[in-house]
Design a protein around this motif. Structure first.
Motif, PDB file in Angstrom:
ATOM      1  N   SER A 119       0.809  -1.216   0.000  1.00 32.73           N
ATOM      2  CA  SER A 119       0.000   0.000   0.000  1.00 32.73           C
ATOM      3  C   SER A 119       0.840   1.262   0.000  1.00 32.73           C
ATOM      4  O   SER A 119       0.372   2.311  -0.412  1.00 32.73           O
ATOM      5  CB  SER A 119      -0.924   0.003   1.222  1.00 32.73           C
ATOM      6  N   GLY A 120       2.065   1.180   0.445  1.00 32.42           N
ATOM      7  CA  GLY A 120       2.907   2.366   0.528  1.00 32.42           C
ATOM      8  C   GLY A 120       2.754   3.137   1.815  1.00 32.42           C
ATOM      9  O   GLY A 120       3.398   4.179   1.996  1.00 32.42           O
ATOM     10  N   PHE A 121       1.899   2.673   2.735  1.00 31.86           N
ATOM     11  CA  PHE A 121       1.720   3.356   4.009  1.00 31.86           C
ATOM     12  C   PHE A 121       2.816   2.950   4.975  1.00 31.86           C
ATOM     13  O   PHE A 121       3.398   1.864   4.862  1.00 31.86           O
ATOM     14  CB  PHE A 121       0.354   3.022   4.622  1.00 31.86           C
ATOM     15  N   ASP A 122       3.040   3.838   5.934  1.00 30.52           N
ATOM     16  CA  ASP A 122       3.976   3.539   7.016  1.00 30.52           C
ATOM     17  C   ASP A 122       3.242   2.828   8.150  1.00 30.52           C
ATOM     18  O   ASP A 122       2.037   3.018   8.337  1.00 30.52           O
ATOM     19  CB  ASP A 122       4.605   4.832   7.548  1.00 30.52           C
ATOM     20  N   PRO A 123       3.917   2.005   8.909  1.00 38.89           N
ATOM     21  CA  PRO A 123       3.266   1.333  10.049  1.00 38.89           C
ATOM     22  C   PRO A 123       2.745   2.353  11.054  1.00 38.89           C
ATOM     23  O   PRO A 123       3.286   3.462  11.172  1.00 38.89           O
ATOM     24  CB  PRO A 123       4.388   0.475  10.646  1.00 38.89           C
ATOM     25  N   PRO A 124       1.681   2.021  11.787  1.00 41.04           N
ATOM     26  CA  PRO A 124       1.131   2.981  12.754  1.00 41.04           C
ATOM     27  C   PRO A 124       2.113   3.248  13.886  1.00 41.04           C
ATOM     28  O   PRO A 124       2.926   2.400  14.257  1.00 41.04           O
ATOM     29  CB  PRO A 124      -0.132   2.277  13.258  1.00 41.04           C
ATOM     30  N   GLY A 125       2.045   4.477  14.403  1.00 39.03           N
ATOM     31  CA  GLY A 125       2.929   4.849  15.498  1.00 39.03           C
ATOM     32  C   GLY A 125       2.394   4.391  16.850  1.00 39.03           C
ATOM     33  O   GLY A 125       1.393   3.675  16.941  1.00 39.03           O
ATOM     34  N   ASP A 126       3.054   4.808  17.875  1.00 42.89           N
ATOM     35  CA  ASP A 126       2.651   4.426  19.224  1.00 42.89           C
ATOM     36  C   ASP A 126       1.338   5.104  19.603  1.00 42.89           C
ATOM     37  O   ASP A 126       1.073   6.247  19.221  1.00 42.89           O
ATOM     38  CB  ASP A 126       3.730   4.814  20.238  1.00 42.89           C
ATOM     39  N   ILE A 127       0.525   4.394  20.354  1.00 43.29           N
ATOM     40  CA  ILE A 127      -0.750   4.936  20.825  1.00 43.29           C
ATOM     41  C   ILE A 127      -0.495   5.706  22.119  1.00 43.29           C
ATOM     42  O   ILE A 127       0.165   5.212  23.037  1.00 43.29           O
ATOM     43  CB  ILE A 127      -1.761   3.804  21.066  1.00 43.29           C
ATOM     44  N   GLU A 128      -0.989   6.912  22.139  1.00 45.56           N
ATOM     45  CA  GLU A 128      -0.775   7.750  23.308  1.00 45.56           C
ATOM     46  C   GLU A 128      -1.593   7.249  24.501  1.00 45.56           C
ATOM     47  O   GLU A 128      -2.665   6.672  24.329  1.00 45.56           O
ATOM     48  CB  GLU A 128      -1.154   9.190  22.986  1.00 45.56           C
ATOM     49  N   ALA A 132      -2.036  12.815   3.645  1.00 48.38           N
ATOM     50  CA  ALA A 132      -1.076  12.480   4.696  1.00 48.38           C
ATOM     51  C   ALA A 132      -1.617  12.748   6.075  1.00 48.38           C
ATOM     52  O   ALA A 132      -1.142  12.188   7.064  1.00 48.38           O
ATOM     53  CB  ALA A 132       0.215  13.268   4.482  1.00 48.38           C
ATOM     54  N   SER A 133      -2.612  13.673   6.188  1.00 51.89           N
ATOM     55  CA  SER A 133      -3.127  14.019   7.512  1.00 51.89           C
ATOM     56  C   SER A 133      -4.332  13.212   7.912  1.00 51.89           C
ATOM     57  O   SER A 133      -4.769  13.292   9.038  1.00 51.89           O
ATOM     58  CB  SER A 133      -3.486  15.512   7.541  1.00 51.89           C
ATOM     59  N   ARG A 134      -4.932  12.468   6.970  1.00 53.14           N
ATOM     60  CA  ARG A 134      -6.097  11.651   7.311  1.00 53.14           C
ATOM     61  C   ARG A 134      -5.629  10.329   7.868  1.00 53.14           C
ATOM     62  O   ARG A 134      -5.488   9.343   7.161  1.00 53.14           O
ATOM     63  CB  ARG A 134      -6.984  11.452   6.071  1.00 53.14           C
ATOM     64  N   GLU A 135      -5.379  10.276   9.143  1.00 53.64           N
ATOM     65  CA  GLU A 135      -4.860   9.085   9.795  1.00 53.64           C
ATOM     66  C   GLU A 135      -5.689   8.774  11.021  1.00 53.64           C
ATOM     67  O   GLU A 135      -6.360   9.628  11.588  1.00 53.64           O
ATOM     68  CB  GLU A 135      -3.395   9.284  10.192  1.00 53.64           C
ATOM     69  N   SER A 136      -5.629   7.525  11.424  1.00 60.60           N
ATOM     70  CA  SER A 136      -6.294   7.103  12.646  1.00 60.60           C
ATOM     71  C   SER A 136      -5.416   7.463  13.828  1.00 60.60           C
ATOM     72  O   SER A 136      -4.256   7.848  13.666  1.00 60.60           O
ATOM     73  CB  SER A 136      -6.529   5.590  12.575  1.00 60.60           C
ATOM     74  N   PRO A 137      -5.929   7.331  15.050  1.00 62.75           N
ATOM     75  CA  PRO A 137      -5.116   7.716  16.217  1.00 62.75           C
ATOM     76  C   PRO A 137      -3.827   6.948  16.322  1.00 62.75           C
ATOM     77  O   PRO A 137      -2.886   7.420  16.951  1.00 62.75           O
ATOM     78  CB  PRO A 137      -6.053   7.404  17.405  1.00 62.75           C
ATOM     79  N   ASP A 138      -3.748   5.747  15.731  1.00 61.87           N
ATOM     80  CA  ASP A 138      -2.490   5.000  15.840  1.00 61.87           C
ATOM     81  C   ASP A 138      -1.556   5.298  14.693  1.00 61.87           C
ATOM     82  O   ASP A 138      -0.523   4.640  14.553  1.00 61.87           O
ATOM     83  CB  ASP A 138      -2.780   3.487  15.885  1.00 61.87           C
ATOM     84  N   GLY A 139      -1.866   6.261  13.803  1.00 60.73           N
ATOM     85  CA  GLY A 139      -0.947   6.659  12.739  1.00 60.73           C
ATOM     86  C   GLY A 139      -1.223   5.995  11.419  1.00 60.73           C
ATOM     87  O   GLY A 139      -0.513   6.259  10.461  1.00 60.73           O
ATOM     88  N   SER A 140      -2.232   5.111  11.329  1.00 60.75           N
ATOM     89  CA  SER A 140      -2.494   4.437  10.055  1.00 60.75           C
ATOM     90  C   SER A 140      -3.293   5.349   9.147  1.00 60.75           C
ATOM     91  O   SER A 140      -3.931   6.296   9.591  1.00 60.75           O
ATOM     92  CB  SER A 140      -3.247   3.129  10.286  1.00 60.75           C
ATOM     93  N   TYR A 141      -3.294   5.009   7.850  1.00 63.65           N
ATOM     94  CA  TYR A 141      -3.912   5.861   6.837  1.00 63.65           C
ATOM     95  C   TYR A 141      -5.388   5.545   6.698  1.00 63.65           C
ATOM     96  O   TYR A 141      -5.775   4.384   6.721  1.00 63.65           O
ATOM     97  CB  TYR A 141      -3.202   5.609   5.504  1.00 63.65           C
TER      98      TYR A 141
END
Length: 625
Positions: A275-284, A517-526
């Motif tokens: 997909s070309g997306f980056d893995p989700p980041g850490d959940i706050e 690029a800004s439409r992401e879920s809270p964990d950083g996914s697209y």
């Protein structure tokens, strides 16, 4: 080795007849064997073709043309078809060159054998008749001799004992004896002639006729054996003829098996599904120790999805983000307001600019979804989908509904196909120009003006293809830039902008205006972009697969239409004034009620257009006005 049946087997006529009959039976048996073998080869070829056709890749399945193991299997099936063709050729050669020829030759051989043995029987009958005639003349000669001897004896005795009165009797006896002797002499001559004739016939029979007839029978037998030898040789040669082609097919199968590249196939899986997306980041960390009440809104839910995640016990990488967030980010169309007068003449059944109506917060629907049972959860998901069903469309031409990597590959593939079409059109144009030049130089070959419409058509096609090529190249450049911007944005951080989500419906509009690029879920996914609504229709069939297998919802009451309504949007149901319908689902706060007609037609109507009567489980009558 020289042997002649006429001299060696002159007295074995009956045995030769049996032997030649057994030889013809063997020829017929070998012919039957060759025919059954040809049938077996043909049946084998048909079964191989049927097997190859059964497992041949179906049309329209592009994934089977991407991987080396699928291509190798397809090549194996193709070579099996070639192998079946060789088996069919072998069966055809066996049938035409051996079976048909041997069948025809067997009939000729039977006729020839019948002729030879008929000649032998005639010769045998002739010698037997000559022998019978010899025996008859011999017996007659023997009888006449005995009678002549007896007559002479009587005559001599009368001459010795004769008296004066017996002279006349003696003369008569002497004449009888002379007659008998003459008859005996004639019988002897006849016997000698018959004997000479028999000896001559016998010599001709055993030294001339029998050798000739038996030699013909021997030649016939040798030709039969040679024909069997030739048939066996042709059978082996027919099979040897197809062996190189069969070996070539087997070599092609081996080459196809050796062409399988596991590393290449696994790499191709990455190219197809990346997909070309980056893995989700850490959940706050979400601090729930402080008691605080927040207003329920769509934006508050987007900022506090951990609450829903606590109920679902699933993280975002394992949820169907592309379906759920598309539902969340797509506003629903409000229902039309009720007419000012119940009179049908003063009503506009399909208002174009309805005033805004109150809508149920999405967080409430999602809370119901997470905390309800399986059946109720499906109803809640239907409610979420209902808003989208009013604003569906086709997939965008720029493939913006796809992930960045897949979008680039799709556009690149489309550009390659367009370039091939352009090349074909240019080749056709060049061919038409050359033909036109030939017609102009040699008018007798054709009219050059007749090619002008075709040239104009090719020119128009080229212009359309070049315009489409430029448009797709622009989209590809945009996709490359978007992917680069997305990668740069991901390197700087993840999560939603806290200022981008404000309470109310403005949050959804801001969510649509943001960059991919800004439409992401809270964990950083697209999440989906602003074309998610357009893409939803192409994927609605996939979304419905989760709910199509359930039984229809039961009726919870009835309703009567107060005004006519024309359902022009998808998911709505048209009705006339005074019509009775079954209520399937109550209004959830968005102004729409789900109704059913005749257990077949089902859809949504404005709640303000109907009067609802619930079942006995609900007391009284509820009227929405």
């Amino acid at each position: 080795m020289n042997c002649n049946w006429g001299t060696e087997l002159w007295d074995q006529f009956e045995n030769l007849e049996k032997h030649t009959s057994w030889g013809i039976d063997f020829l017929e048996r070998y012919t039957k064997f060759a025919k059954e073998r040809a049938d077996i080869e043909l049946s084998y070829a048909k079964q191989i073709r049927s097997l190859s056709k059964k497992y041949h890749p179906k049309r329209g399945r592009e994934e089977e043309s991407r991987y080396t193991w699928c291509l190798a299997f397809a090549t194996t099936l193709q070579q099996l078809n070639e192998l079946a063709a060789q088996k069919e050729d072998l069966a055809e050669n066996l049938s035409s060159q051996i079976v048909c020829e041997l069948t025809r030759y067997t009939q000729e051989l039977k006729a020839e054998r019948k002729t030879h043995f008929q000649d032998g029987r005639r010769a045998q009958q002739h010698i037997e008749n000559s022998w019978k005639q010899l025996e008859s003349s011999k017996r007659r000669f023997e009888r006449d001799c005995k009678e002549a001897e007896r007559a002479q004896h009587i005559s001599d005795r009368i001459d010795v004992d004769k008296m004066d009165g017996e002279k006349r009797c003696s003369l008569k006896a002497r004449q009888t004896a002379q007659q008998k002797q003459q008859a005996a002499e004639d019988s002897r001559k006849e016997y000698v002639a018959s004997l000479n004739q028999f000896n001559q016939d016998q010599h001709q029979h055993y030294h001339t006729l029998v050798p000739v007839i038996y030699q013909r029978i021997q030649d016939m037998e040798e030709r039969r054996i040679e024909r069997i030898c030739e048939a066996m040789h042709l059978s082996a040669e027919a099979e040897r003829k197809v062996l190189p082609l069969v070996s070539r097919c087997l070599d092609a199968m081996i080459d196809a098996a050796e062409s399988i590249q596991p590393r290449k196939d696994t790499h191709h899986v990455v190219e197809v599904y990346k997909s070309g997306f980056d893995p989700p980041g850490d959940i706050e960390f979400q601090d729930y120790s402080a008691t605080m009440r927040r207003s329920i809104s769509e934006s508050s839910y987007l900022d506090n999805r951990a609450e829903g995640r606590r109920h679902s016990r699933k993280l975002w990488p394992f949820l169907r983000k592309t379906k759920l967030l598309t539902l969340l980010s797509s506003p629903r169309q409000p229902p039309p307001p009720p007419p000012t007068s119940p009179s049908p003449g003063n009503i506009d059944s399909s208002p174009q600019s309805p005033p805004p109506s109150s809508r149920e917060p999405i967080t409430q629907r999602l809370s119901d979804l997470m905390s309800s049972g399986s059946r109720t959860r499906k109803q809640c998901l239907r409610n979420l989908k209902r808003g989208l069903s009013l604003k569906l469309g086709s997939s965008p031409a720029d493939c913006s509904h796809l992930p960045p990597e897949q979008r680039r590959k799709k556009l690149q593939s489309r550009i390659n196909n367009i370039n091939q079409d352009i090349q074909r059109e240019r080749e056709q144009r060049n061919a038409l120009l050359k033909m036109k030049e030939v017609y102009e130089q040699s008018p007798q070959m054709g009219d050059a003006g007749s090619l002008e419409p075709r040239l104009e058509e090719v020119k128009h096609n080229l212009q359309k293809l070049e315009e489409e090529l430029r448009r797709n190249q622009m989209w590809l450049s945009e996709a490359d830039n978007s992917f680069s911007d997305h990668s740069n944005g991901q390197s700087g951080g993840c999560g939603l902008n806290s200022q981008a989500t404000t309470p109310g419906s403005s949050s959804l509009k801001q969510l649509e205006k943001r960059s991919p690029a800004s439409r992401e879920s809270p964990d950083g996914s697209y999440t989906e972009d602003h074309n998610a609504e357009l893409h939803f229709k192409s994927r609605s069939s996939e979304f419905d697969d989760d709910f199509d297998d359930e039984e229809p919802l039961p009726s919870i009451g009835t309703c009567k239409s107060l005004y006519p309504f024309q359902g022009q949007n998808e998911g709505t149901l048209s009705m006339v004034e005074g019509e009775l319908l079954s209520v399937v689902e109550e209004d959830k706060g968005d102004g729409w009620t789900r109704v059913r007609r005749n257990l077949e037609e089902e859809g949504y109507v404005p709640t303000s257009y109907i009067k609802v009567f619930l079942d006995s489980s609900t007391k009284g009558a509820m009227t929405y006005t």
